[in-house]
Design an enzyme around this catalytic site. Structure first.
Site, short mmCIF file in Angstrom:
data_model
loop_
_atom_site.label_atom_id
_atom_site.label_comp_id
_atom_site.label_asym_id
_atom_site.label_seq_id
_atom_site.Cartn_x
_atom_site.Cartn_y
_atom_site.Cartn_z
N ASP A 195 0.81 -1.21 0.00
CA ASP A 195 0.00 0.00 0.00
C ASP A 195 0.85 1.27 0.00
OD1 ASP A 195 -2.39 1.48 0.26
OD2 ASP A 195 -2.15 1.55 2.45
N GLU A 438 3.42 -7.86 7.24
CA GLU A 438 2.20 -8.53 6.80
C GLU A 438 2.42 -9.62 5.75
OE1 GLU A 438 -1.08 -5.95 6.03
OE2 GLU A 438 -1.01 -5.15 8.06
N TYR A 491 -6.95 -3.22 12.17
CA TYR A 491 -7.73 -2.01 11.88
C TYR A 491 -9.17 -2.15 12.36
CZ TYR A 491 -3.69 -0.18 9.62
OH TYR A 491 -2.43 0.32 9.41
N GLU A 527 0.36 -1.44 14.18
CA GLU A 527 -0.45 -0.56 13.32
C GLU A 527 -1.88 -0.55 13.82
OE1 GLU A 527 -0.42 -1.31 9.07
OE2 GLU A 527 1.77 -1.51 9.04
C1 GCB Z 1 -1.54 -2.32 6.61
C2 GCB Z 1 -0.23 -2.22 5.97
C3 GCB Z 1 0.11 -0.80 5.56
C4 GCB Z 1 -1.11 -0.13 4.97
C5 GCB Z 1 -2.19 -0.10 6.01
C6 GCB Z 1 -3.49 0.54 5.49
O1 GCB Z 1 -1.86 -3.25 7.30
O2 GCB Z 1 0.82 -2.74 6.76
O3 GCB Z 1 1.15 -0.84 4.63
O4 GCB Z 1 -0.84 1.15 4.49
O5 GCB Z 1 -2.50 -1.40 6.40
O6 GCB Z 1 -3.68 1.72 5.68
O7 GCB Z 1 -4.26 -0.17 4.87
#
Ligand code: GCB
Length: 644
Positions: A195, A438, A491, A527
């Site tokens: 990403d 990841e 997330y 994250e």
């Molecule tokens: C993740 C990734 C990261 C992305 C992020 C996202 O899990 O490690 O590279 O930018 O999510 O914002 O989706």
């Protein structure tokens, strides 16, 4: 199959590169350093014939004097993608060409002269005066060669670079090339799952430097604190191709020599510093980032004259870990920081000192004590600044979303860590190695693969813990058994249960606890976050607004505070420090917007919110002083509130 018209020949032809010494070029009384940064000539072969530069040997003549080539000026360092108005160059796939000329003084003829690239993404082939000098594969990591007889002394020389951004299932990171039908016929496009935008070019400085004939090839330093808790012990190893004596002297910040020893190259020696001033992280000590200067001197064959001098900054500190904690100099540390990117307007991933310094100022302003170099090694200049400011770094290799675990990939993945550790082994700020972000860790093959990568890393550096930012679920993951602590990306209220802020806190607590229970190791959340368009407001909090990012953070903070009571929860990393560019998709508005700062480094509401938390933590744990603008005056009742 699809490879025909493209030029990954040198990518494919070149097996894993082994680089185990790569000192940063530094001036001294025996060494000169020049950069070749500036404006280079730049040319792109036609889409219909991407190999043309090789067939026509563009490295044989100056690109801007070659009638067959149309060249433009390109800044170095910079990504090339956003420099022009041309979408084709932004989205270019395959080789581009750079060259420039430079003078070498006659006086250099008696020296060794080296050419060093701090980073070319992804693969590079380098010619000097038309002769092939170097081939290197792997972005974000330095490579160099001695120039020797390739060079014309007292004359003009030309350096040519072919740079290939193609990513394949066997590159680190991985990508795919697809043939697609367009309105103008067939073409090849690059696809990748990670990403961030696949920026390419000569991303960091190009150095030309000299060493004497007999020279210091490498210096390795490991520091520990003696049992008395006061004496700093610096184990060193100096590599040289000769067996002459070396003298090591350690100077404090005031230039006073505090330890000195004469040793022999390629053997371990020890310096002891009584009452050492230790290297402490930012906010953990009133004087964070204390660095000594280690002077390394190499003697001539008769051991009566010094022929080479190299100076290195050394921070005396000891990182240790158990199955519940991470310790700095024997004290448990709680990590509060960021996932970042090297990314900014126009220069893309190109080294840019104003952005770098601004970022360090902002990290300190927010009260962060750490960042992860997601998802690749950052510039050496950034690592130096982390040492000086006391910002702890989880140093990540360029493996992202790894899948399809072939033996070719494994060798390259291991090589990326060999190269990274060769480069960063002496940085006190580096507290851990992250061997991937990841990866698809749910299969047995993935477990075995990461076991091998972890063993390789541990052999190269047994003194730092190893982690990997995992995204797969706790029950399916096969990689954690090989790590020293578990980092997980999740997330909540974003990719899972979007809009449901009441589905964060318990989920985070539950998952962190499960990771610890499964592996009996320290755990950190590497994250969490949500995209936020700066200036978008809706109340009550609604997804993509500044209100939502603040509320989502708060729900995580509650979980983190609950977890902090358990010793094994060792940290929290917001995703992301600043907004950054990505490939074009319908889930991204101008890129990834999960930054607490915009791409131009202006704060969103969440930046102020996070700042209050990070300083509160530092105040609670280390008695750090709170900035006086943390809360702006509202009413006298607030004073009472703060004292509570
Ligand atoms: C993740 C990734 C990261 C992305 C992020 C996202 O899990 O490690 O590279 O930018 O999510 O914002 O989706």
């Amino acid at each position: 199959m699809l490879m025909g018209p493209l030029i990954y020949v040198f990518v494919l032809a070149h097996a894993a590169v082994q680089i185990d010494c790569i000192l940063y070029p530094r001036e001294s009384e025996t060494r000169e350093v020049r950069t070749l940064d500036g404006l280079w000539n730049f040319a792109v072969p036609p889409t219909a014939n991407k190999s043309l530069g090789f067939y026509q040997q563009w490295y044989s003549h100056d690109l801007n004097r070659n009638e067959q080539v149309s060249s433009i000026l390109m800044p170095v360092p910079s990504s090339y993608n956003d420099i022009t108005q041309d979408a084709e160059l932004r989205d270019h796939l395959g080789v581009v060409w750079y060259d420039r000329t430079f003078f070498v003084p006659k006086s250099w003829a008696s020296q060794r002269v080296w050419l060093r690239f701090s980073s070319v993404s992804y693969a590079a082939q380098v010619w000097i005066n038309g002769e092939l000098l170097l081939v290197h594969e792997m972005g974000h990591l330095p490579f160099e060669s001695e120039l020797g007889e390739y060079l014309l002394y007292g004359q003009e020389n030309r350096v040519t670079v072919a740079c290939d951004n193609t990513l394949l299932p066997t590159t680190v990171p991985q990508g795919n090339v697809q043939e697609v039908n367009t309105d103008n016929g067939k073409k090849y496009i690059q696809t990748y799952t990670f990403d961030f935008f696949n920026y390419a070019g000569i991303h960091r400085s190009v150095h030309l430097y000299t060493t004497p004939q007999q020279f210091i090839e490498d210096v390795s330093v490991v520091t520990v604190i003696d049992q008395d808790g006061e004496t700093g012990v610096v184990y060193y190893n100096v590599s040289s191709r000769v067996n002459n004596a070396v003298r090591l002297t350690l100077y404090d910040r005031d230039g006073q020599a505090v330890a000195s020893e004469v040793g022999t190259p390629n053997n371990e020696g020890t310096l002891k510093v009584p009452n050492a001033k230790l290297w402490w992280p930012y906010l953990m000590d009133p004087e964070p980032g204390y660095l000594y200067t280690m002077e390394v001197e190499l003697f001539n064959d008769d051991n009566d004259q010094i022929v080479d001098v190299y100076r290195l900054k050394v921070g005396i500190r000891e990182v240790t870990w158990s199955n519940t904690s991470l310790y700095m100099n024997g004290k448990p540390v709680y990590l509060h920081g960021f996932g970042k990117h090297e990314d900014s307007d126009i220069r893309g991933k190109g080294l840019d000192f104003p952005v770098i310094i601004k970022d360090f100022n902002l990290i300190k302003w927010v009260g962060g004590n750490t960042f992860r170099t997601s998802h690749y090694p950052y510039a050496e200049e950034i690592m130096d600044l982390a040492d000086e400011t006391g910002i702890m770094v989880i140093d990540e290799c360029p493996s992202v979303d790894t899948d399809l675990f072939s033996s070719t990939l494994l060798e390259k993945h291991k090589s990326s860590l060999t190269q990274l550790i060769a480069r960063d082994k002496n940085h006190p700020s580096v507290i851990a190695w992250s061997i991937a972000n990841e990866p698809r860790t749910q299969t047995k093959a993935a477990g075995e693969y990461f076991g091998k990568v972890a063993n390789h890393t541990r052999k190269l550096d047994p003194r730092r813990p190893i982690t990997l930012a995992v995204a797969r679920g706790v029950s399916e993951d096969q990689s954690g058994q090989h790590m020293d602590f578990i980092s997980f990306n999740r997330y909540n209220a974003w990719y899972s249960n979007p809009g449901h802020l009441d589905m964060v806190t318990l989920n985070v607590i539950k998952e962190a606890t499960q990771w610890h229970e499964k592996y009996n190791k320290p755990v950190l959340m590497s994250e969490y976050g949500g995209d936020t368009l700066a200036g978008l407001h809706l109340y009550p909090a609604y997804i993509w607004t500044e209100e939502y990012q603040v509320a989502l953070f708060s729900k995580h903070f509650e979980a983190f505070d609950h977890l902090r009571d358990k010793e094994w929860f060792i940290g929290e990393y917001v995703w992301n420090f600043a907004d950054f560019k990505t490939a074009q998709t319908y889930t991204r508005v101008g890129g990834n917007n999960k930054g607490i700062f915009t791409r131009q480094r202006q704060p969103k509401a969440a930046a102020y919110h996070l700042r209050r938390r990070y300083f509160a933590i530092a105040n609670e744990l280390y008695n750090a002083t709170l900035p006086n603008d943390l809360y702006l005056y509202t009413a006298s009742v607030q004073k009472y509130h703060e004292e509570l």
